[in-house]
Structure formats: structure tokens, C-alpha cells
Design a protein around this motif. Structure first.
Motif, PDB file in Angstrom:
ATOM      1  N   GLU A  89       0.834  -1.204   0.000  1.00 18.25           N
ATOM      2  CA  GLU A  89       0.000   0.000   0.000  1.00 18.25           C
ATOM      3  C   GLU A  89       0.871   1.257   0.000  1.00 18.25           C
ATOM      4  O   GLU A  89       0.531   2.258  -0.639  1.00 18.25           O
TER       5      GLU A  89
ATOM      6  N   THR B 259       1.424   6.978  -6.746  1.00 18.54           N
ATOM      7  CA  THR B 259       0.405   7.997  -7.013  1.00 18.54           C
ATOM      8  C   THR B 259       0.940   9.390  -6.730  1.00 18.54           C
ATOM      9  O   THR B 259       0.708  10.340  -7.497  1.00 18.54           O
ATOM     10  N   VAL B 260       1.637   9.539  -5.639  1.00 20.73           N
ATOM     11  CA  VAL B 260       2.193  10.860  -5.279  1.00 20.73           C
ATOM     12  C   VAL B 260       3.207  11.320  -6.321  1.00 20.73           C
ATOM     13  O   VAL B 260       3.274  12.509  -6.661  1.00 20.73           O
TER      14      VAL B 260
ATOM     15  N   ALA C 254       0.565   2.681 -10.423  1.00 21.74           N
ATOM     16  CA  ALA C 254      -0.197   2.418  -9.201  1.00 21.74           C
ATOM     17  C   ALA C 254      -1.446   1.596  -9.497  1.00 21.74           C
ATOM     18  O   ALA C 254      -1.780   0.647  -8.767  1.00 21.74           O
TER      19      ALA C 254
ATOM     20  N   GLU D 165       2.008   1.720  -3.531  1.00 16.99           N
ATOM     21  CA  GLU D 165       0.923   2.257  -4.359  1.00 16.99           C
ATOM     22  C   GLU D 165       0.740   3.748  -4.107  1.00 16.99           C
ATOM     23  O   GLU D 165       0.582   4.548  -5.052  1.00 16.99           O
ATOM     24  N   GLU D 166       0.794   4.145  -2.862  1.00 17.39           N
ATOM     25  CA  GLU D 166       0.645   5.567  -2.546  1.00 17.39           C
ATOM     26  C   GLU D 166       1.832   6.370  -3.076  1.00 17.39           C
ATOM     27  O   GLU D 166       1.668   7.489  -3.576  1.00 17.39           O
ATOM     28  N   LYS D 167       3.014   5.780  -3.010  1.00 14.81           N
ATOM     29  CA  LYS D 167       4.210   6.462  -3.530  1.00 14.81           C
ATOM     30  C   LYS D 167       4.104   6.675  -5.036  1.00 14.81           C
ATOM     31  O   LYS D 167       4.431   7.750  -5.550  1.00 14.81           O
TER      32      LYS D 167
END
Length: 897
Positions: free
Chosen positions: A59, A66-67, A74, A62-64
Motif C-alpha cells: 500500500e 500515485t504521489v 499504481a 501504491e501511494e508512492k
């Protein structure tokens, strides 16, 4: 327990497999190590990876993504995780943990586009008969698709109904029922037999025919008799045509050596078997040569020249086969109302194949035993055949072969053209007589070692015979272009190509042959070849000579070498010798100091404009302190002086290291002669001369001194005036006439060889030079003895002058007491100037007569040896100018001492 015991044994075996663990097993930790292994193996639920931690890490990834504005990555990760969650098992966290540990910068190195290749394309539904019948129902109005019971016997009418086919099965069977109202039968597809055509085919098979009235072959009386088949001339022409094309024939028998014979059972009706056999021998020659050409053409050649000849052979064979076709049509179709004639056919075939048979003969002579073959061997054979055709006046053969020769020659000359235009060789240039030498050669040797001529095993030039005379010019042209490029004066590409726009082909040769019918082909060929080469050769060579003179200063460098090494200015050379001799006579231990000698030469030659002082330096080797009398009395210590003059690298290609060594040896020889000459020409004090003239030994010393001076002056004059001046003048004249760098090098090498021979520096004159050096050592020894004797005389004369001075200080009363006393004192004073015989002063000041006699005898022997050796060399014709020195010694009365 059984399982634990088995695991226990396996653990012990596992520990024994590793040397480190086995050594540990002997220590006190062996039990703990074994227990740890057993616990690990027997634990039913070993430590597992925390699935929540793995989920949190994914997770976070995935957040990395997206950022960092990589939504595609992602989304792809989330989609795969969702798919994996539906198929998870107990090993899923372990696998995901392994993937996380193996990952390396997934944001930068992951390509989302690569996921498209993992997608599986949807499979298209297969086509079935149901789909086909649904789309296009079959037409079954005539019962074509009905099931037939083949077991039931049917009548003819049923059979007819069965073999009837629908007219919808192809255009070839389609007939319109509306046209004739009947259906086609299967028998309509077969043509009726042509009895006449079959008869003609059987009639054409002449090998199945026999003569009329032949006896039955099954008869017992004639079972061993051979059946004779009579042929027509048309049939024979057709079979001969098959043989000439390399096709199998019925009437000809081919042996292993490619010879042809007619089977005895085949005969011509109006031609005797002897004549047929005679004609077959001629056809055998033609067929064999054509077969040899076809076989050679299909071998596949490696070298471009042989590939060109192969292509030419293919063209010529195609043309010959076309001509044979025309001849066959002419004979078999009876054009012009004439019938087929075997003799006429043979005559036309012989004339049509005569030129190409010459090429086949050339192949028969081409490197039969050489492996690998000589690439240019075909050129030499073609050249010889052209010369032969021109000599005997065979115009047709000459025109045919000369075209082939020049086409092959153009292929061979193509890399040579590139070499002469650009000065470079390609790795694909095989079979030519130029090769790359050492790739990392020094610039001072780039001309002589970078590109070389190729020689064969016996030392001959690896080139066609007709190009060997021009090979040196071709090589030097490319070397000149390469040398100019190194000098920074490369020729523009367009200009280099324009020089070779004029092709060297047969057109000019044809013109020359027609204009000069009495000239031989080799003369005309050499003339055209030289005209083709001379333009580029002269232009590149002239440009290189201009650059050597203007940019590199060839004349100035040669002048500098003469000033420094050959004493071109005698005053400067005498000044150098005077300083060195003075330091030697004083016994200075630092007389051979490199910095002192370098500064001396630079200061002396600073007045000469052509000498570059920065390039001039002195090195010494093996020079030690010369404080001892033995070293002071020898000229060999001058060999330790090595004068170095740094040359520009283009000039160093002309004046090589070997030439510089000869310059150094001549310099040392002149240095030795000049030192002896100065030692003998040094004026003796007047008191010493008066004292020597009173002693017979002194008179002999003066005579020996003069003879030695005459010898040294003679040798020095010969070296400077006869050898160096004349040789340098001839060298300058020949260098001005040189056309290329090779001629410059050869001229300077001849000049160096002349100096080496006439200056007595060659190996054959080593004993003569050693004798001259011994004479010079005697000169130094004699002058040293005279100087020692002179110092003693001067000391004695000084003592007597002091006594006279003390007597002059007496009172006047004693000085003028009477004439008798005065006269008596004067007599006493005069007598006192000469010590009485046997006094210590006389013995110490006198020259050693025995040593002087030994010097005189040694000088006489050396002089006699030098004269006899030089005279012997003059008589056997191996003098090369040394006889002039013999004559000079004879004129000076020094020939035989």
C-alpha cells in the motif's frame, strides 16, 4: 520417534558435508548446532512473514507511485494485488516478501507498456460445417449430397446417375444446361488417343530402331551379335548439341577423364565410322573445355579478381549456348532450302567456340597445384595470351581475350587506385602487392616501415609480372599521400577522385595498336600504364618535395649536419678541439662534463644560422677522469663524446639512425686528427729548440715530429678536401634531382656508404683505422715527451738567468777591475750556461733515446702497414677512392716510411 531419528541422522550427514561445520562439530558447540538444526527441521510451523506488514508495504508503494504522478503504475499494481487476493494461499506473503526484497527502484525501471504483452488475445470461434450450411445451404436437387449405399449392386443407369456431377463444381466443368439440355459425363474429360502422335514419338526414339532385315535377337545363332542402329545427321546434330550443353546423351559414352566415344552400335548411313570417330574427337575437346568452364564457374571464388573472371565466364557461356541454339536451329530447320549437314554443323561449332576455348585453356594452366591459389595468376595467363595473339596477328582471338583481360585488370587495379588516391588500404584489399607494416611505428620510420611491398617465399614481388616495374611507383604514390596527410596537407577528396577519372582500359591500347602496328603489346601496355600512373605520381611526389624543402627545411638540416659533424667550417671545429685538448692536457677531471661540452658546442655554433642550438646536445658514456698520463696520451678517450642533433621527424625518415651513427664516427675521427694536428703544430720555445738542436737525440725527435705532422696533415686533408667536400657536393646535386622520398633516402644512404668507405670506417678497413689511431697516440706521446723535456730546459734556463742576475748585482769595483778579469768572468759565465757532462741537470733534461727510438720504429711499422694495406686495396679494385690517399702518402714521402 522414527521420524526424529531419521531427521537426526540426516542432520549429522548435513553437518559433515560442510568443512566449516565439520570442524565446528569437534568443538563444544557441536551439540547446540545439531539441536538448532533439528529444531528447525522438526518445527511444524516455522516463523512466517507478517502478512500485514507485507500488505502495508505494498500500500505504501501504491501511494508512492500515485504521489510521484505515476498513476498507471499504481493502478497496475492495485489490479494485480486484487487478482492475487482471490488466489492467495499460505505462501503468498512469503512470495510477496521475496519480490519486495528483489525489487530495485521499481518507479524508474518498471515499464507499464510491457504488461500488454502478458495479455492473451481472445480466441476466435472455429468454423464448423453447421455454420457453413447455415450461411450457404447446399444445392441437392440432383442428389449429390445423398448418402449412397455402395454395398448394393446397382445397374448401369444407377451408375450413370452416380457419376453425374453438378455443373457448379468449377469453371472447367461448367456447362449450361439451358444450352444443350444435357449434363456432362465424366468420360468427357478424357481426350481420345492420338495414334499418329504416338507413332511419331516412337519413331523419334531412334535407339529403339534397328536396320531392316536384322535377324531376330531371340535366335540362338545370332544371340551374341550386336544390333546396329542407323542414325540420321539431324539426330546426330541433336545429340552433339546435348553433349556440348553438358546434358546426357544416348549415343555418346563419357569416360572418367571426360573423353567421349560413340557407342559402336550407332552408325550414320552415309558417313563412315572412322569419320564419325574423327568428328567425335573434336566435339570431345569442345565439350570437355566447356564442362571445365561450367565446373569452375560453379565453384565459388574468394578473391574479387577471380569473382570478376567467374562473372565473365558466365556471360561468355551464356553467349556460346545462345550461338549453339542458333546453329542448331539453322541446321535442323533447313533454312534457305539446305538440308542438315554434319560437316557444316561441325565447322560452325568449331568457329563459334574457338574464342571461349582459349579461356578454357587458360583455366587448365591456372595454378593446378597451388593452395591457396595465386589471385593474379589469371591476369598473367590472360596477358600472355594477349601477347601471343598480337604477335601472330590473330585479330579475332586478340579482341576476344583483350576485353576479358582489361575487365579483370580493372578489378585488380581498383584497390590500387584507392591506394594512390587516398594513401590508405582497406581490410578487404586482398591479393594486391601492398600491405600494412607495423601499425604503431614511430613517425621517424613511417616511410620505411608503415607500408611495404609483399614478397613471396622466394623473395619475388607478389604481383603480376607486367606490373612489377611500376609497383615501386604505385607504392611511393600512396606513401607520399599518406606522408602528406601526416604533415597536415591532405589532398581534397574531389581532387583525388578527379585524378583517376580516366580509366586504364583497352580503348587506348586499340588506338596504339592500330597507330603503331610494329610495336609489341608489352611495349604499348607499359607506355599506357606509365602515362596512367605518372600524373598522380609526379603531383604527389612534387608536393611532398616542396613540403620537405619549405616546411621541414631539408637543405638547412643537411647544412647543420655538415657544420656540426663534418667540420664544414674548419675554424669552428678547431676552436672546439682547442678547448677540449686544453682541458685534457691540464688533466681536468670534469673535461667530459655534458653540460660544459653542450654549452661549448652551442656557443661555437651560435654564429651559424642553420644550426638550431636547442636541438644540439652532448652526451658522454664511459668517460672517466683523465688525470693519469696514459689517458692523456691517447685519442681514444674522445670516443666517449656523443654529439646528438635532434632532427624533425620528416627529415629523420631520410637521415635515419644508422646515418647518424656514421656522422658520429666521422666527427670523432676528425676530432682525433684535429687534436693531433694541433699538438704537432704547437710552436716549441726558442730555448727548447736550441737545446734540441745541440743533441742528436733531439734532432731525431724534431725529424720524427715533422714526419708525423706531414702524415696527420695528409690524412686530414684527404678526409676534408677529397672525401667530405666532394661527397657532400655530389649528394646535394643528386638530392636536387630526386623525384620522391625514396630517391632522397637512397641518395643519402649512398652518401653515408661513401663516407663510411672512403673515411676508412668500414669493417674491411678496421685494421687500417686502428693503425691510424695508433699513429695519433704516438703523436700525443711524442708531444708529451717534448713538453716534459721543454719544461725542464726552461727551468734550467731560468736558474741560469737568476745566477746571471745575481752576478750583475756585484759592486762596480768588482765588475770593472780589468779587461782580463772581465773576459775571464765572461768566459766562466758562458761555460756555466752548459753544465758539464755527466751532471744531474743534463741527465734529467735529456730526451730518453731508447723511448724515442721505439717511437720512431713503431711509426715506421705503422706507416708501412697503412701504405701496403691501402695499395693492396687499390690493386684488387676494392678501394673506392682510397687509392687517392695512397697517392697522397707516396707524394709526401710517407708511403713506406
Amino acid at each position: 520417534m522414527a521420524q526424529r531419528a531419521q531427521v537426526h541422522d540426516l542432520a549429522k550427514e548435513l553437518i559433515s558435508c560442510f568443512p566449516i561445520l565439520a570442524s565446528t562439530n569437534e568443538s563444544g558447540n557441536s551439540n547446540s548446532l545439531r539441536d538448532h538444526i533439528l529444531q528447525t527441521l522438526l518445527d511444524p510451523e516455522p516463523g512466517t512473514t507478517n502478512p500485514f506488514e507485507i500488505s502495508a508495504r505494498f500500500e505504501g508503494l501504491e501511494e508512492k507511485f500515485t504521489v510521484l504522478n505515476n498513476d498507471a503504475l499504481a493502478n497496475a499494481l492495485r489490479e494485480r494485488l486484487d487478482q492475487l487476493s482471490t488466489r492467495a494461499n499460505r505462501w503468498t506473503p512469503e512470495i510477496l516478501s521475496l519480490l519486495l526484497n528483489l525489487s530495485d527502484h521499481p518507479l524508474e525501471k518498471t515499464k507499464v507498456d510491457a504488461l500488454d504483452r502478458l495479455s492473451v488475445a481472445p480466441e476466435s470461434p472455429s468454423l464448423t460445417w453447421s455454420d457453413i450450411f447455415a450461411a450457404d445451404p447446399p444445392d441437392n436437387h440432383d442428389g449429390l449430397w445423398d448418402d449412397v449405399d455402395f454395398a448394393r449392386d446397382g445397374s448401369d443407369e444407377d451408375a450413370d446417375s452416380i457419376v453425374r456431377v453438378s455443373p457448379t463444381f468449377g469453371d472447367a466443368l461448367m456447362t449450361s444446361n439451358e444450352e444443350d439440355g444435357t449434363a456432362r459425363d465424366l468420360h468427357d474429360l478424357f481426350l481420345p488417343p492420338d495414334e499418329d502422335g504416338l507413332y511419331n514419338v516412337l519413331k523419334a526414339q531412334f535407339w529403339e530402331q534397328t536396320i531392316s532385315g536384322a535377324t531376330d535377337s531371340n535366335s540362338s545363332d545370332n544371340s551374341h551379335k550386336q544390333v546396329t542402329i542407323i542414325l540420321t545427321e539431324s539426330q546426330m546434330i541433336r545429340e552433339v548439341d546435348f553433349v556440348l550443353r553438358g546434358l546426357p546423351s544416348t549415343i555418346f559414352k563419357q569416360h572418367f577423364d571426360r573423353t567421349l566415344d560413340v557407342f559402336p552400335r550407332y552408325q550414320l548411313k552415309h558417313v563412315s565410322p572412322t569419320k564419325v570417330s574423327e568428328l567425335s574427337r573434336g566435339w570431345n575437346v569442345i565439350a570437355t573445355k566447356l564442362a571445365r568452364l561450367r565446373e569452375w564457374k560453379n565453384q565459388g571464388q574468394q578473391y574479387p579478381l577471380l569473382q570478376t573472371f567467374e562473372a565473365i565466364m558466365a556471360e561468355k557461356l551464356t553467349a556460346v549456348e545462345h550461338t549453339l541454339t542458333q546453329i542448331r536451329l539453322q541446321c535442323l530447320t533447313s533454312q534457305g532450302g539446305s538440308t542438315a549437314s554434319l560437316l557444316c554443323y561441325d565447322d560452325m561449332v568449331q568457329n563459334a567456340t574457338r574464342p571461349i576455348r582459349q579461356l578454357a585453356s587458360i583455366l587448365g594452366d591456372l595454378h593446378p597445384k597451388e593452395d591457396p591459389p595465386i589471385p593474379f595468376g589469371i591476369l598473367e595467363l590472360l596477358y600472355d595470351r594477349v601477347c601471343t595473339g598480337h604477335t601472330i596477328g590473330d585479330t579475332d582471338a586478340l579482341n576476344y581475350v583483350i576485353g576479358v583481360f582489361f575487365r579483370c585488370l580493372q578489378t585488380y587495379l581498383k584497390p590500387l587506385k584507392s591506394w594512390m588516391a587516398h594513401g590508405e588500404l582497406s581490410k578487404f584489399d586482398q591479393g594486391i602487392f601492398i600491405q600494412d607494416g607495423e601499425p604503431n611505428v614511430s613517425l621517424t620510420e613511417v616511410w620505411s616501415r608503415r607500408h611495404l611491398l609483399v614478397l613471396d617465399d622466394i623473395g619475388q614481388l607478389y604481383a603480376p609480372r607486367f606490373l612489377r616495374l611500376a609497383a615501386k611507383s604505385i607504392l611511393n604514390t600512396g606513401k607520399s599521400v599518406h606522408f602528406l596527410r601526416l604533415l597536415g596537407h591532405s589532398q581534397p577528396e574531389s581532387d583525388a577522385e578527379e585524378q583517376w577519372t580516366a580509366h586504364f582500359d583497352s580503348k587506348q591500347i586499340y588506338v596504339d595498336i592500330s597507330a603503331n602496328p610494329l610495336y609489341s603489346f608489352p611495349e604499348l601496355f607499359d607506355k599506357a600504364l606509365n602515362e596512367w600512373i605518372v600524373s598522380s605520381y609526379h603531383s604527389s611526389s612534387a608536393m611532398l618535395r616542396q613540403q620537405l624543402d619549405m616546411q621541414c627545411g631539408l637543405a638547412e638540416v643537411l647544412d647543420a649536419l655538415e657544420y656540426v659533424y663534418l667540420f664544414r667550417n674548419g675554424a669552428l671545429g678547431s676552436e672546439i678541439v682547442s678547448v677540449i685538448a686544453a682541458r685534457l692536457d691540464r688533466g681536468n677531471v670534469d673535461w667530459s662534463d655534458e653540460f660544459v661540452l653542450t654549452d661549448l658546442l652551442r656557443s661555437v655554433f651560435s654564429v651559424v644560422s642553420c644550426v638550431d642550438n636547442e636541438s644540439l646536445m652532448v652526451r658522454t658514456s664511459g668517460a672517466s677522469s683523465c688525470g693519469t698520463s696514459s689517458q692523456q696520451r691517447s685519442v681514444n678517450n674522445l670516443h666517449s663524446i656523443h654529439v646528438k642533433y635532434l632532427l624533425p621527424w620528416p627529415i629523420a625518415n631520410i637521415v635515419n639512425k644508422s646515418a647518424m651513427r656514421t656522422y658520429q664516427r666521422v666527427f670523432i675521427l676528425l676530432l682525433q686528427l684535429q687534436r693531433a694536428k694541433q699538438a704537432l703544430e704547437r710552436r716549441l720555445p726558442r730555448d727548447l729548440m736550441r737545446q734540441l738542436m745541440k743533441d742528436p737525440v733531439g734532432v731525431s725527435a724534431i725529424a720524427l715530429r715533422h714526419r708525423m705532422l706531414s702524415f696527420v696533415n695528409t690524412v686530414f686533408s684527404y678526409m676534408v678536401d677529397v672525401v667530405l667536400s666532394v661527397a657532400s657536393f655530389d649528394m646535394r646535386r643528386k638530392i636536387a634531382e630526386s623525384r620522391d622520398l625514396d630517391e632522397l633516402i637512397e641518395t643519402h644512404q649512398a652518401y653515408i656508404a661513401r663516407l663510411n668507405e672512403q673515411c676508412l670506417l668500414s669493417q674491411d678497413r678496421a685494421q687500417v683505422m686502428q693503425a691510424i689511431t695508433s699513429v695519433l697516440d704516438l703523436v700525443i706521446l711524442l708531444t708529451g715527451e717534448c713538453a716534459r723535456y721543454g719544461s725542464q730546459v726552461i727551468s734550467r734556463v731560468g736558474a741560469q738567468s737568476m745566477r746571471v742576475h745575481l752576478m750583475d748585482q756585484r759592486p762596480l769595483s768588482r765588475r770593472f777591475q780589468g779587461a782580463d778579469v772581465s773576459d775571464h768572468d765572461d768566459n766562466d759565465s758562458e761555460v756555466g750556461l752548459d753544465p758539464p757532462p755527466g751532471s744531474s741537470i743534463t741527465r734529467s733534461a735529456a730526451l730518453p733515446s731508447l723511448k724515442l727510438k721505439n717511437m720512431h720504429d713503431t711509426f715506421q711499422q705503422l706507416l708501412g702497414f697503412i701504405s701496403v694495406s691501402l695499395r693492396s686495396a687499390s690493386k684488387i679494385g676494392n678501394a673506392h677512392g682510397v687509392d687517392i690517399l695512397t697517392d697522397m702518402l707516396a707524394v709526401g714521402g710517407l708511403e713506406y716510411g
